[in-house]
Design an enzyme around this catalytic site. Structure first.
Site, short mmCIF file in Angstrom:
data_model
loop_
_atom_site.label_atom_id
_atom_site.label_comp_id
_atom_site.label_asym_id
_atom_site.label_seq_id
_atom_site.Cartn_x
_atom_site.Cartn_y
_atom_site.Cartn_z
N LYS A 80 0.83 -1.21 0.00
CA LYS A 80 0.00 0.00 0.00
C LYS A 80 0.86 1.26 0.00
O LYS A 80 1.89 1.31 0.70
CB LYS A 80 -0.92 -0.01 1.23
CG LYS A 80 -1.94 1.12 1.29
CD LYS A 80 -2.82 0.96 2.52
CE LYS A 80 -3.87 2.05 2.62
NZ LYS A 80 -4.72 1.89 3.83
N SER A 155 -9.67 1.75 3.19
CA SER A 155 -8.87 2.60 2.32
C SER A 155 -7.85 1.83 1.48
O SER A 155 -7.28 2.36 0.54
CB SER A 155 -8.12 3.65 3.15
OG SER A 155 -7.19 3.03 4.04
N SER A 179 -9.83 -0.80 7.25
CA SER A 179 -9.32 -0.52 5.92
C SER A 179 -8.66 -1.68 5.21
O SER A 179 -8.32 -1.57 4.04
CB SER A 179 -8.33 0.66 5.98
OG SER A 179 -9.03 1.87 6.19
#
Length: 469
Positions: A80, A155, A179
């Site tokens: 990420k 997210s 997330s």
């Protein structure tokens, strides 16, 4: 019949490379082609195919030379884009950090690389990790491979999409309020939030450090067990027969007011679990809403500006906290930051925060553990999200079963574990809703991550047996 290398598990890929039945270069060439064919999913903010090939060739040379091989030798893993990797930009998918090349590598990435893993790229995300959809006004949304008109969740949207689309066998995200688990549910993959502090968080852009953890995406519970063994240096897998597993239904906060399709899928899943020989009992936790309300505000207002400012300074970012927020691309993200900062200048905030951290949080974590012990539970079980993946682009309200509800309802069930410091694993349910996956979650006791993942693996095995029986 030829094996589809884009769909094999991490465990299978690692064994094939180690045994010499597949070279690392052969594997990554297939995945690079697949990534290029699915570039429109927008799963990555940074993807350098030549760098991946270079790393694969090096892995093959080491293997031919007889070097000791790590558990993840030659395995591509996506990271990420709020996690630092030296020599790469950590952009958090926001304009002010687009050229923020860092000089350090987060310990979670170092551990993967030490075990032989290859970084396949940095994944797209909700801007500054401050939302629960795949929307992003700066980088564009990561698209749900099952239905591109529906959110991929957030997210850590790109990390979930990359695994779900077959681009990588595993990826790393972050989980503050859900997330990792939310996009895993929306995209139909396995997602794992470890106990707070289990994996190192240095070099990871924070939101609320009390609740932040790096988390994992993979195609099976067995894959998660392998990744967790590497990151936590804990290899033992408890042997837990299905008939000894006891799951608790945690009551109204988690199970009330579900979208009708999600409710039907969950009831079907519960019946399947019982058919596997698992004991499922009522174990309501009615105090949860009160607990969350008391803890959330002070943690959010105190930690957000201080933690982000410290990260920006330590990572050599070209902006401070206020400049970062003023440059946010998404107006909705800016609104959420402003709301989170309400009360940040209150004179008594520090005192209230210290009270929450020193007294309230430990007390509620003690009660959470006591609830498990009293009921003899291995885990609590519930739908990961009360509603299915929402329409792409929606940030505020959606129509569910004829009623208008907030998109933020998506994270209701994933929030409690973040305060209790508990591990949670999300697993796809067999029935889809609106053509997209939905999932169920198992939350366990803090520190008992291996046991929770072992239970998840047993359950997966049992459910697969029902499908083939």
């Amino acid at each position: 019949m030829l094996m589809d290398l884009t769909q094999i598990s991490l465990v299978a890929a690692a064994e094939m490379i180690r045994s010499g039945r597949m070279s690392c270069l052969e594997y990554v060439e297939t995945l690079i082609l697949h990534a290029e064919e699915h570039a429109d999913l927008n799963a990555f903010t940074l993807f350098d195919a030549e760098e991946v090939r270079r790393a694969a060739r090096k892995a093959d040379r080491l293997q031919r030379a007889g070097s000791d091989l790590g558990a993840l030798h030659g395995i591509p893993v996506a990271i990420k884009d709020c996690i630092d990797i030296a020599g790469m930009a950590t952009t958090a998918a926001t304009p002010a950090l687009k050229d923020h090349v860092v000089g350090r590598t987060a310990s979670v990435v170092q551990s993967l690389q030490s075990a032989g893993a290859i970084v396949f790229g940095k994944t797209n995300m909700y801007e500054l990790a401050f939302g629960i959809t795949g929307n992003n006004d700066h980088t564009g949304p990561a698209l749900n491979p099952h239905d591109r008109t529906r959110s991929a969740g957030g997210s850590s949207s790109g990390s979930a999409v990359a695994v779900a689309a077959g681009i990588v066998p595993a990826s790393v995200g972050t989980d503050t309020a859900g997330s990792v688990r939310i996009p895993a549910s929306c995209c139909g993959v396995f997602g794992f939030r470890p106990s707070t502090g289990r994996y190192g968080s240095d070099g990871v852009m924070p939101v609320f450090p009390t609740r932040d953890v790096p988390g994992l995406f993979a195609r099976s519970a067995e894959d998660l067990l392998l990744l967790d063994a590497v990151l936590a240096d804990e290899e033992e897998v408890p042997d837990i027969p299905l008939e000894d597993v006891k799951l608790g239904l945690p009551g109204g906060y988690f199970l009330s007011d579900l979208e009708s399709g999600v409710a039907a899928a969950f009831e079907e899943t519960l019946a399947q679990l019982v058919s596997c020989g698992i004991e499922v009992v009522d174990a309501a936790m009615p105090e949860v809403p009160h607990w969350l309300k008391e803890m959330a505000g002070p943690i959010r207002a105190w930690e957000l500006p201080r933690a982000l400012e410290a990260y920006l300074k330590a990572s050599g970012a070209p902006v401070d906290f206020r400049s970062l927020i003023s440059g946010v691309a998404g107006p909705y993200v800016r609104e959420e930051f402003e709301e989170a900062m309400l009360g940040a200048d209150d004179q008594d905030l520090g005192e209230r925060y210290r009270h929450v951290i020193s007294t309230v949080l430990p007390e509620y974590r003690k009660r959470y553990v006591g609830h498990f012990r009293h009921n003899g539970l291995d885990a609590i079980v519930f739908p990961t999200t009360p509603i299915a993946a929402t329409p792409l682009g929606e940030e505020r309200n959606v129509i569910i079963d004829g009623q208008q509800v907030s998109v933020w309802k998506t994270l209701r069930n994933t929030e409690p574990a973040t305060f209790f410091g508990a591990p949670g694993v999300t697993m796809p349910m067999s029935r889809k809703v609106h053509g997209v996956p939905v999932a169920f979650e198992l939350d366990g006791l803090p520190g008992e991550d291996r046991r929770l993942l072992a239970v998840a693996a047993r359950i997966s095995e049992g459910l697969r047996g029902l499908d083939t029986g």
